[in-house]
Write an enzyme that holds these catalytic residues in place. Structure first.
Site, mmCIF file in Angstrom:
data_model
loop_
_atom_site.group_PDB
_atom_site.id
_atom_site.type_symbol
_atom_site.label_atom_id
_atom_site.label_comp_id
_atom_site.label_asym_id
_atom_site.label_seq_id
_atom_site.Cartn_x
_atom_site.Cartn_y
_atom_site.Cartn_z
ATOM 1 N N TRP A 174 0.829 -1.214 0.000
ATOM 2 C CA TRP A 174 0.000 0.000 0.000
ATOM 3 C C TRP A 174 0.857 1.254 0.000
ATOM 4 O O TRP A 174 0.546 2.224 -0.699
ATOM 5 C CB TRP A 174 -0.971 -0.004 1.174
ATOM 6 C CG TRP A 174 -1.960 -1.121 1.091
ATOM 7 C CD1 TRP A 174 -2.142 -2.138 1.990
ATOM 8 C CD2 TRP A 174 -2.923 -1.358 0.038
ATOM 9 N NE1 TRP A 174 -3.137 -2.977 1.561
ATOM 10 C CE2 TRP A 174 -3.629 -2.532 0.373
ATOM 11 C CE3 TRP A 174 -3.241 -0.694 -1.150
ATOM 12 C CZ2 TRP A 174 -4.644 -3.057 -0.437
ATOM 13 C CZ3 TRP A 174 -4.254 -1.218 -1.947
ATOM 14 C CH2 TRP A 174 -4.933 -2.373 -1.591
ATOM 15 N N ASP B 223 -1.393 6.641 6.280
ATOM 16 C CA ASP B 223 -2.504 5.755 5.930
ATOM 17 C C ASP B 223 -2.724 4.842 7.139
ATOM 18 O O ASP B 223 -1.862 4.032 7.468
ATOM 19 C CB ASP B 223 -2.115 4.946 4.690
ATOM 20 C CG ASP B 223 -3.142 3.884 4.300
ATOM 21 O OD1 ASP B 223 -4.143 3.710 5.022
ATOM 22 O OD2 ASP B 223 -2.925 3.226 3.257
ATOM 23 N N LYS C 175 -11.836 -1.707 6.833
ATOM 24 C CA LYS C 175 -10.980 -2.609 7.601
ATOM 25 C C LYS C 175 -11.464 -2.691 9.050
ATOM 26 O O LYS C 175 -11.712 -3.761 9.559
ATOM 27 C CB LYS C 175 -9.514 -2.124 7.566
ATOM 28 C CG LYS C 175 -8.967 -1.898 6.164
ATOM 29 C CD LYS C 175 -8.808 -3.197 5.378
ATOM 30 C CE LYS C 175 -8.750 -3.012 3.875
ATOM 31 N NZ LYS C 175 -7.581 -2.342 3.361
HETATM 32 C C1 LIG Z 1 -7.075 -1.909 2.097
HETATM 33 C C2 LIG Z 1 -6.046 -0.868 2.193
HETATM 34 C C3 LIG Z 1 -5.923 0.140 1.208
HETATM 35 C C4 LIG Z 1 -6.793 0.188 -0.016
HETATM 36 O O1 LIG Z 1 -8.069 0.532 0.308
HETATM 37 P P1 LIG Z 1 -9.181 0.809 -0.798
HETATM 38 O O2 LIG Z 1 -10.274 1.435 -0.008
HETATM 39 O O3 LIG Z 1 -9.542 -0.517 -1.386
HETATM 40 O O4 LIG Z 1 -8.620 1.726 -1.812
HETATM 41 C C5 LIG Z 1 -4.958 1.099 1.395
HETATM 42 N N1 LIG Z 1 -4.153 1.092 2.464
HETATM 43 C C6 LIG Z 1 -4.237 0.132 3.413
HETATM 44 C C7 LIG Z 1 -3.312 0.176 4.590
HETATM 45 C C8 LIG Z 1 -5.183 -0.868 3.304
HETATM 46 O O5 LIG Z 1 -5.260 -1.821 4.251
#
Ligand SMILES: *Cc1c(COP(=O)(O)O)cnc(C)c1O
Length: 360
Positions: free
Chosen positions: A101, A171, A195
């Site tokens: 990511w 993030d 998540k």
């Molecule tokens: C799942 C995830 C993403 C991507 O998320 P989307 O909403 O599918 O774009 C980005 N960063 C992390 C840390 C993730 O776990």
């Protein structure tokens, strides 16, 4: 009805209480005669829902007044572009690459300016967090970027990097609300809610006010400007209204549980059950450096691909689902977010013990 233990990395398990309450309100939201799904986002009723959601999130995370909370769409991945478009004033940013990511965010930023990779753990398949106490942070960097919890690899920053005074952008998709954080350490933190918070379709951005400016990179779409959404209080266009409503319910559930300090204790307790077993098992082992272990995502392997596949299949038959590791790494991964009860982790470990006995 029977519910399984869902170890999916995302979309993921939600608190049963929240789902039941949403089901009860599905046809008639508190005497409105309609579902939240059918309601105008400009209505008084909906205004209360979104305002309360924000207020509860602010309370849970102790978000200072000089930070704005934005409820957006496009997933976490859209922020990979929105962040440089809004924050790259000098067109320079530093990225710490600790997983897929972070790598995707780093690659996206290269479209918009000079993105520097100032640290990485790719040399050992992202199984650790590099030492970030004295990195070569660029003089003119607009921000330093991290992915705080690496969902795929199961590592987490236990201390934030020394950004040498530069704005920290994080993030936090897979560790959102899993423990208390000091929001003032970040310029911007964001996450997709699927998540640890709610249904896919909502991304929450928490951003310090001075970073929301009129000036963005040329060509930045109106919808990707933080200012657009901050000025309209997340109601510039139709927001992901139903998703925000569910997030709001999860915030209330977290408050009822006792807040983030309690969630941290619960999450530590749950993770310890699994990690302790992995450390003593003769069949299974964890794949990341111990001091960098995530409380949320726990990858493990037997070392034999066929045995891994057998485990995933038999676990599913036993009501323990979505334990297959990410397609890029294989093996297994148990995601044990806030809503995973301790009993779920205990059931997983009991099953692993049994499997180990049977496959010696
Ligand atoms: C799942 C995830 C993403 C991507 O998320 P989307 O909403 O599918 O774009 C980005 N960063 C992390 C840390 C993730 O776990």
């Amino acid at each position: 009805m029977s519910r399984i233990y869902n170890f999916s990395a995302g979309p993921a398990v939600l608190p049963e209480e929240v789902l039941k309450e949403a089901a009860e309100e599905m046809l008639d939201y508190r005497g409105c005669g309609m579902s939240v799904m059918e309601m105008s986002h400009r209505s008084k009723v909906y205004e209360t829902i979104i305002k309360e959601a924000e207020a509860d999130l602010r309370e849970l995370m102790n978000i200072p007044d000089n930070y704005r909370v934005l409820f957006l769409q496009g997933g976490a991945s859209q922020q990979f572009a929105a962040i440089p478009m809004n924050l790259m004033k000098n067109k320079v940013a530093d990225y710490i690459v600790t997983g897929q990511w972070a790598k995707k965010a780093f690659q996206e930023a290269q479209i918009y300016g000079k993105a520097n990779k100032i640290a990485s753990s790719e040399d050992e398949t992202f199984s650790y967090i590099p030492d970030c106490s004295d990195l070569p942070v660029s003089q003119d960097a607009d921000y330093v970027y991290i992915c705080e919890n690496n969902t795929i690899y199961g590592t987490k920053f236990k201390t934030l990097p020394n950004t040498k005074g530069k704005t920290l952008v994080a993030d936090v998709s897979s560790c959102f609300l899993s423990e208390p954080v000091d929001v003032t350490k970040y310029g911007l933190l964001y996450g997709g809610v699927q998540k640890n918070i709610g249904p896919a379709g909502v991304v929450i951005v928490i951003i310090r006010e001075d970073l929301i400016t009129e000036v963005t990179l040329p060509g930045t779409p109106t919808m990707l400007k933080y200012k657009t959404h901050a000025d309209a209080e997340s109601l510039y266009n139709t927001p992901p209204a139903y998703g925000i409503y569910i997030c709001g319910k999860v915030f209330k559930w977290l408050k009822k549980m006792g807040g983030l300090e309690i969630m941290k204790q619960r999450n530590e307790e749950k993770a310890k059950i699994l990690y302790d077993f992995l450390d003593e098992s003769k069949l299974f082992r964890g794949t990341v450096r111990k001091e960098d272990r995530s409380l949320m995502n726990v990858p493990f392997v037997t070392g034999d691909d066929q045995l891994d596949a057998k485990f995933v299949k038999e676990a599913k038959a036993a009501g323990l689902e979505n334990l297959k590791g990410h397609r890029s790494v294989g093996g297994m991964r148990a995601s044990i977010y806030n809503a995973m009860p301790k009993e779920g982790v205990e059931a997983l470990v009991a099953f692993m013990k049994k499997f180990e006995e049977e496959n010696k």
